[in-house]
Design a protein around this motif. Structure first.
Motif, PDB file in Angstrom:
ATOM      1  N   ALA A  83       0.744  -1.137   0.029  1.00 21.29           N
ATOM      2  CA  ALA A  83      -0.014  -0.097   0.067  1.00 21.29           C
ATOM      3  C   ALA A  83       0.769   1.252   0.057  1.00 21.29           C
ATOM      4  CB  ALA A  83      -0.746  -0.106   1.143  1.00 21.29           C
ATOM      5  N   VAL A 150      -5.325  -6.083  -3.102  1.00 25.02           N
ATOM      6  CA  VAL A 150      -5.666  -4.477  -2.300  1.00 25.02           C
ATOM      7  C   VAL A 150      -5.392  -3.345  -2.914  1.00 25.02           C
ATOM      8  CG1 VAL A 150      -5.268  -3.373  -0.177  1.00 25.02           C
ATOM      9  CG2 VAL A 150      -5.511  -5.893  -0.064  1.00 25.02           C
ATOM     10  N   TYR A 154      -7.563  -0.139  -3.155  1.00 27.26           N
ATOM     11  CA  TYR A 154      -7.462   0.716  -1.652  1.00 27.26           C
ATOM     12  C   TYR A 154      -6.730   2.273  -2.023  1.00 27.26           C
ATOM     13  CZ  TYR A 154      -5.574   2.495   2.573  1.00 27.26           C
ATOM     14  OH  TYR A 154      -5.187   3.610   3.774  1.00 27.26           O
ATOM     15  N   VAL A 165      -8.394  -2.608   6.859  1.00 28.21           N
ATOM     16  CA  VAL A 165      -8.162  -3.435   5.719  1.00 28.21           C
ATOM     17  C   VAL A 165      -7.259  -4.570   6.182  1.00 28.21           C
ATOM     18  CG1 VAL A 165      -6.951  -3.688   3.476  1.00 28.21           C
ATOM     19  CG2 VAL A 165      -8.548  -1.530   4.169  1.00 28.21           C
TER      20      VAL A 165
END
Lengths: 180, 180
Positions: A83, A150, A154, A165
């Motif tokens: 992320a 993800v 995201y 998450v």
DNA sequence: TAAATTAATGAACAATCGTTCAAAAGCAAA
DNA sequence: TTTGCTTTTGAACGATTGTTCATTAATTTA
């Protein structure tokens, strides 16, 4: 310059980005780039290799504890690491085919070594009877695909915090390996 | 011609494929292609739209039964449909950014509608207490990412038959949604 | 300040890109 | 065979590609 190339490659794709567009982003003429990279291919390879090497290095750290704890650490690490680096991740997954054969083989080796980290955890857990996994290889790939997914949706500031998450995905992974 | 474009786009990427290379694959000169497509962009869009439309159409069929059964049908369908069309799937996931804004919006709409199919199943199951899922949207995306990941490694004639793959993934999905 | 080193420019290179179009070729109906 | 229609060719277009390099500019060393 590597920053500019990274963003443009992630945004438009390696083949669609010209050396001139990278140079323009840096505020320089195209010729000047060749003081810092021998060619465009090396630029892509260096970005990928840097990313994968850092991934492997950072994944090193969370090694201790029982298989369940190690699995949780892995899941959380994977989600947070990816992320944090959406552009690098995008490139590492999308631009493999634009690597020369030797460069491709090298990156693939790094990826395989990362997958091995997870598979080792799963094998240990299966041996100890903590996980109910039939085929550790498949489960490894399934979990990594799920976690990496993800990155496709995201965004910081979205409906869910990264903590939420992580919690949700850990819940799914934990159940999926039969460690309810 | 669409076949040739499909294979080349999947192999080398949209931006790296020239109209001349497609023409060569067909055994014709580049100019002749323009009798069948207005431009290169339409060629990509038509391939994607055709794929997504068929995906939605075929996903329609397995609608009956209780949520658990419907989920199983969905999982099996998704894996088999995607394993049958590796090139189409590859393009549909990798070449989105090469679509014009309007074309992109249209394809994204189709994708969202497909995801809705799965989310409806999950919501129904959660309502009936058959599934233990907190956030159906996240679980939807996680499951689809996991299932689509099969395409990155599955090859016909490999270690596992597609039946075995389906069984293993269904096992993981079933556990992940808490329907053990 | 003068000399030496490093970095950037801007033009040039051969190659390739998507696309167009008049001319040639292929083919069916008369 | 002649007419009419469809398809393909092959050249051409302007634009852009990665890369090179002599020249200029900027910076560091003496």
């Amino acid at each position: 310059m590597r920053q500019a190339a990274l963003r443009l490659f992630a945004q438009r794709g390696y083949a669609a980005v010209s050396m001139r567009s990278i140079a323009a982003e840096v505020g320089v003429q195209a010729g000047a780039l060749y003081n810092y990279t021998p060619d465009k291919q090396s630029l892509l390879f260096d970005l990928m290799q840097g990313h994968m090497t850092e991934l492997l290095k950072e994944a090193q750290s969370g090694g201790g504890g029982d298989p369940l704890k190690r699995l949780q650490t892995f899941v959380e690490f994977h989600i947070r690491f990816h992320a944090d680096r959406p552009d690098e991740v995008f490139i590492a997954y999308m631009e493999l085919r634009n690597l020369s054969p030797e460069n491709f083989a090298h990156i693939e080796d790094l990826r395989r070594r990362y997958e091995d980290r997870l598979e080792t955890i799963l094998r240990d857990g299966a041996k100890q009877g903590v996980f109910a996994v039939e085929d550790t290889k498949i489960v490894t790939l399934a979990i990594i695909a799920m976690l990496t997914g993800v990155n496709t949706w995201y965004r910081t500031g979205g409906r869910l915090s990264l903590d939420q998450v992580v919690a949700q995905y850990w819940d799914m992974v934990r159940k999926a390996v039969g460690a309810g």
